[in-house]
Design a protein around this motif. Sequence first.
Motif: not given
Length: 692
Positions: A1-4, A354-357, A408-411, A414-418
């Motif tokens: 999910m994108l925030v800003g 390309a998708k920025y992570i 972990r990045y879940d394409a 589109d989720a990034l978890t520490c």
Amino acid sequence: MLVGGLLALAVPTTAVAAPERVFELVSPAAKGGSDVSGGFFATPDGDAVAYESFAVLGDPSHALFSSTYVARRQADGWKTTSMQATVADPNPTLLDATFPAGLSADLSTAFAAGYGAFAAGDENFSQDIARVRDGVSEWVTPALTLPDANVVDSNVVGTSADGRSFVVSTTKPMLPGVPGGAAQLYRRGPDGLELVSRLPGELVSNGARLGNGRGLQGDNRAISADGRTLFFTTFPGVAQLYMRRDGQTKLISADTTGAPGTALTTYRAATEDGSRVLFSTPSRLTADAPVGGGLYRYDATTGELRLMVAGTITGVMQTSDDLSVAYVVSSAQLDPGMGTTNQPKLFRVTDAGAKYISPIAAQDSYGWTWGQGGNVGGVSADGSQLVFQTRAVLAGANLRPNRVGVYRYDATGDALTCISCHPDSTVASDGASLTGADVSYGDPGANPGRAITLDGRLAVFQTADALLPEDENDLFDVYGYDDDGLHLISGGAPEGEAHVIDVSADGRDVFFFTNASLAADDVDNGYRDVYTARIGGGFPSTEPPCTASTCDRPDAPPTVFTPQIGSTGVFAEPVDPPVRKRPTFKVERISASARRGWARSGKTRLRVRVSAPAKITVRTKLAGRTISTARSDRKSAGTSRLTLKLSKSAKARLKRTGRLRLTVTVSVRGASKAKKVTVKLIARKTTKQAGR
């Protein structure tokens, strides 16, 4: 999910029901008074794992330094085989010592490097290579003529999956008609020795490196699994990329007219079967490529060369099995407008763009350029799941500055978890690392272990932070993270730390080494061993598996294996070694006056007396969370004074509520168990508070 415009960072949840795993002791129950010093990797099925040790587990005349061992799972337990090379001198010295140089993917073959003589005729006093296979040690880098007095080094730089074919890099001639002085590549296989660094027309190159020149584990896909296809780049001058297959060489870094590229070409990755290769170059090789080039993919089956993304490529962290997905590091804005200009950034690249992570720290650069054997990332087979580590400060990550976080990045979402962050958002203080980091005494690239399963379901990592309440030490432990959340894998026993080695392709096995006794047959009293935490594991003939609370045993002579090796390479015949007793310790009582002083000043001193040299750790917890840790490394028996402190949040809570209930845990490495005590602190009332 994108925030800003940026991905919102999530923290892990605690797993509701982690899969039940049984600890199996993999290395021999005792190792003649020595430790396992590191781990390499496991086979994909989890039925074999390679590790190294200074222990004498084979022929003592050849175990002069760090030796390579392979353990394989059998019906009644794990059996270890020595993969140590032999040397020519019947009375070798440390000058004849060998060290690990690589392994085949199926662990049937090991390579060793050394400066002594591997066989008669080896007289060059330079680095040579021996191959160990089927119990036979063979010198594989002799010069064309013997005795070999060429004072130049030789290296093994690639191997097929079964070790039957392998590639050597050396400047000495190994075949007729090959001039010396330039680094050439030779492939040795079932059909004999072949010079493979040949250009189209069978011209001998002026110098070549396999893949990007990072070595056997760093470029393990630069030679295909069957050994028939390999990719090499030329030097000096403008590096070009070539493919060699079945005695034919093809220029890959060519433009639409067939002319070589005009700028440096860097090999990045290849598929296991050698049918596709990924590389980057500033050269404009396709019609749609801009000036400045980018990342290209070549398909040997169709002959198609495709530009995947335009722009300067700093490195490729990981790829999907078919190279349709690449996780790329670049300081350019490959995803327009995303990320800070001129700073390293991580992108997911597909044929769609390309998708920025996230940002990536400059300190992580080793892993960007190491290739597919790098130790800062792991990827699922389809490229949908990536796990990586970085020192970059990611917004929302509750880590201390300059600490490594694992993400972990879940394409698919589109989720990034520490995943190395505390589930309760407590600040993690010690950092974390993935498979292969800080594991092996050898080259950091020598551990190409997986950090994630093929389906991307489970990621594994190590951290010294106690992320879950059941983690009872302040040392490194192995954790797993999946869709159900975070769970502790290595047990968190008070007396020992654990470092991850590898995870099987399906996640059934997680390999690590530890000095904790996690199985009933681990009787060597604190020496490091290799374990697997196996779903559905255990052996019918062994005692039930134990936990940290049920592994306590009286001080008794451990059982070790004699330093002999039979024709099968399986160690046997236990003998009684000298007794190595566990250290004992006593903890001074925290008196009432000490508790009052602790509440008043925020710190106190605790005395711990040990019976022998030992490492002491004292952890203070509030509501299940560690608020301070004190350590002492005693070099002799005696008393250590450790300072216990209250954190800022604990002080604030004491001031607000007037009391604290703390748990103090004292653990001594090698001791049978930790000791705990509950301490109540009561704040002294001020005159103002008393008058309320």
